[in-house]
Write an enzyme that holds these catalytic residues in place. Structure first.
Site, PDB file in Angstrom:
ATOM      1  N   ASN A  98     -34.226   1.778  18.200  1.00 60.49           N
ATOM      2  CA  ASN A  98     -33.468   2.726  17.387  1.00 60.49           C
ATOM      3  C   ASN A  98     -34.260   3.107  16.142  1.00 60.49           C
ATOM      4  O   ASN A  98     -34.837   2.248  15.488  1.00 60.49           O
ATOM      5  CB  ASN A  98     -32.142   2.058  16.964  1.00 60.49           C
ATOM      6  CG  ASN A  98     -31.241   2.980  16.182  1.00 60.49           C
ATOM      7  OD1 ASN A  98     -31.192   4.186  16.426  1.00 60.49           O
ATOM      8  ND2 ASN A  98     -30.530   2.419  15.219  1.00 60.49           N
TER       9      ASN A  98
ATOM     10  N   HIS B 191     -34.163   4.502  12.292  1.00 56.47           N
ATOM     11  CA  HIS B 191     -33.174   4.481  11.216  1.00 56.47           C
ATOM     12  C   HIS B 191     -33.800   5.031   9.935  1.00 56.47           C
ATOM     13  O   HIS B 191     -34.900   4.616   9.554  1.00 56.47           O
ATOM     14  CB  HIS B 191     -32.664   3.056  10.985  1.00 56.47           C
ATOM     15  CG  HIS B 191     -31.568   2.994   9.970  1.00 56.47           C
ATOM     16  ND1 HIS B 191     -30.275   3.366  10.254  1.00 56.47           N
ATOM     17  CD2 HIS B 191     -31.591   2.658   8.651  1.00 56.47           C
ATOM     18  CE1 HIS B 191     -29.534   3.245   9.158  1.00 56.47           C
ATOM     19  NE2 HIS B 191     -30.306   2.815   8.178  1.00 56.47           N
TER      20      HIS B 191
HETATM   21  C1  GRF Z   1     -32.687  10.470  12.294  1.00 53.76           C
HETATM   22  O1  GRF Z   1     -32.939  10.351  10.925  1.00 53.76           O
HETATM   23  C2  GRF Z   1     -32.118   9.186  12.831  1.00 53.76           C
HETATM   24  O2  GRF Z   1     -32.727   8.064  12.340  1.00 53.76           O
HETATM   25  C3  GRF Z   1     -30.716   9.312  12.321  1.00 53.76           C
HETATM   26  O3  GRF Z   1     -30.383  10.637  12.645  1.00 53.76           O
HETATM   27  C4  GRF Z   1     -31.551  11.432  12.584  1.00 53.76           C
HETATM   28  C5  GRF Z   1     -31.733  12.146  13.889  1.00 53.76           C
HETATM   29  O4  GRF Z   1     -32.095  13.447  13.684  1.00 53.76           O
HETATM   30  N1  GRF Z   1     -29.849   8.305  12.849  1.00 53.76           N
HETATM   31  P1  GRF Z   1     -32.548  14.361  14.916  1.00 53.76           P
HETATM   32  O5  GRF Z   1     -31.350  14.500  15.844  1.00 53.76           O
HETATM   33  O6  GRF Z   1     -33.717  13.693  15.585  1.00 53.76           O
HETATM   34  O7  GRF Z   1     -32.929  15.665  14.292  1.00 53.76           O
END
Ligand code: GRF
Length: 197
Positions: A106, A108
């Site tokens: 994941n 983050h």
């Molecule tokens: C990323 O910052 C991820 O870590 C967070 O949501 C964002 C995803 O953005 N949980 P995207 O859908 O890849 O544009």
């Protein structure tokens, strides 16, 4: 070739980076399917890049566990080596962790264990810190508390908003993710070993 299933909820900009990387014949991984928990904008990338997509809408199931079971069935069809949660805005139930972890990772947008949860960027701004970061972790049954694969510090600048800061974090998330995928494919990173230590 490392087979990846990528799960999203949003725009999929980190997913796009992975798709671009895997367009290079030398890149040792391929996205074999894109899945979402809703009608996510990022599902359109499937058509653009010729990658199959699937959706397991969270709201179509009576509870998190039955949604998780349906998600497991869909993901397993693609026989992935690694499942990437790339902006999947749902906590996955324990059955999903049991099915795929430690090959379940994941991204983050904070320097874990700082600012876990769904609002890592907003929480960093609200806390008034001068630096935050980006992290890549193995998913376990905690909320963003799994083993850290890679992370990097990013400064919070005066006047930063949630969106300006998030825009600077995402490229770092992408770089960490692509490097980790490369390292897993080239056997320089062993997720089992990491999860054990
Ligand atoms: C990323 O910052 C991820 O870590 C967070 O949501 C964002 C995803 O953005 N949980 P995207 O859908 O890849 O544009």
């Amino acid at each position: 070739m490392l087979k990846l299933v990528v799960l999203i909820s949003g725009a999929g900009s980190n997913l796009r980076a992975l798709l671009d990387a895997s367009a290079d014949a030398e890149f040792p991984a391929r996205v074999v399917a894109i899945g979402a928990d809703r009608d996510a904008d990022g599902l359109a990338l499937g058509e653009e890049y010729g990658v199959p997509t699937f959706s397991v809408p969270f709201t179509a199931y009576p509870d998190r566990d039955s949604w998780g079971d349906a998600l497991i069935d869909e993901v397993r069809r693609w026989e992935p080596d690694v499942v990437v949660l790339s902006g999947l805005m749902r906590l996955v139930p324990p059955a999903v962790v049991d099915a795929f972890s430690p090959n379940l990772i994941n991204t983050h947008p904070a320097y874990l264990p700082e600012f876990p949860g769904a609002h890592g960027v907003r929480d960093a701004i609200a806390a008034g810190v001068t630096q935050t970061g980006a992290s890549l972790i193995v998913v376990d049954n905690s909320v963003d508390g799994g083993p850290i694969i890679a992370q990097e510090r990013i400064p919070v600048l005066p006047g930063d908003t949630e969106s300006s800061l998030h825009d600077r974090i995402k490229p770092v998330e992408r770089r960490l993710l692509i490097q980790a995928v490369l390292d897993i494919a080239n056997s320089h990173l062993d997720l089992k070993e990491l999860a054990r230590s």
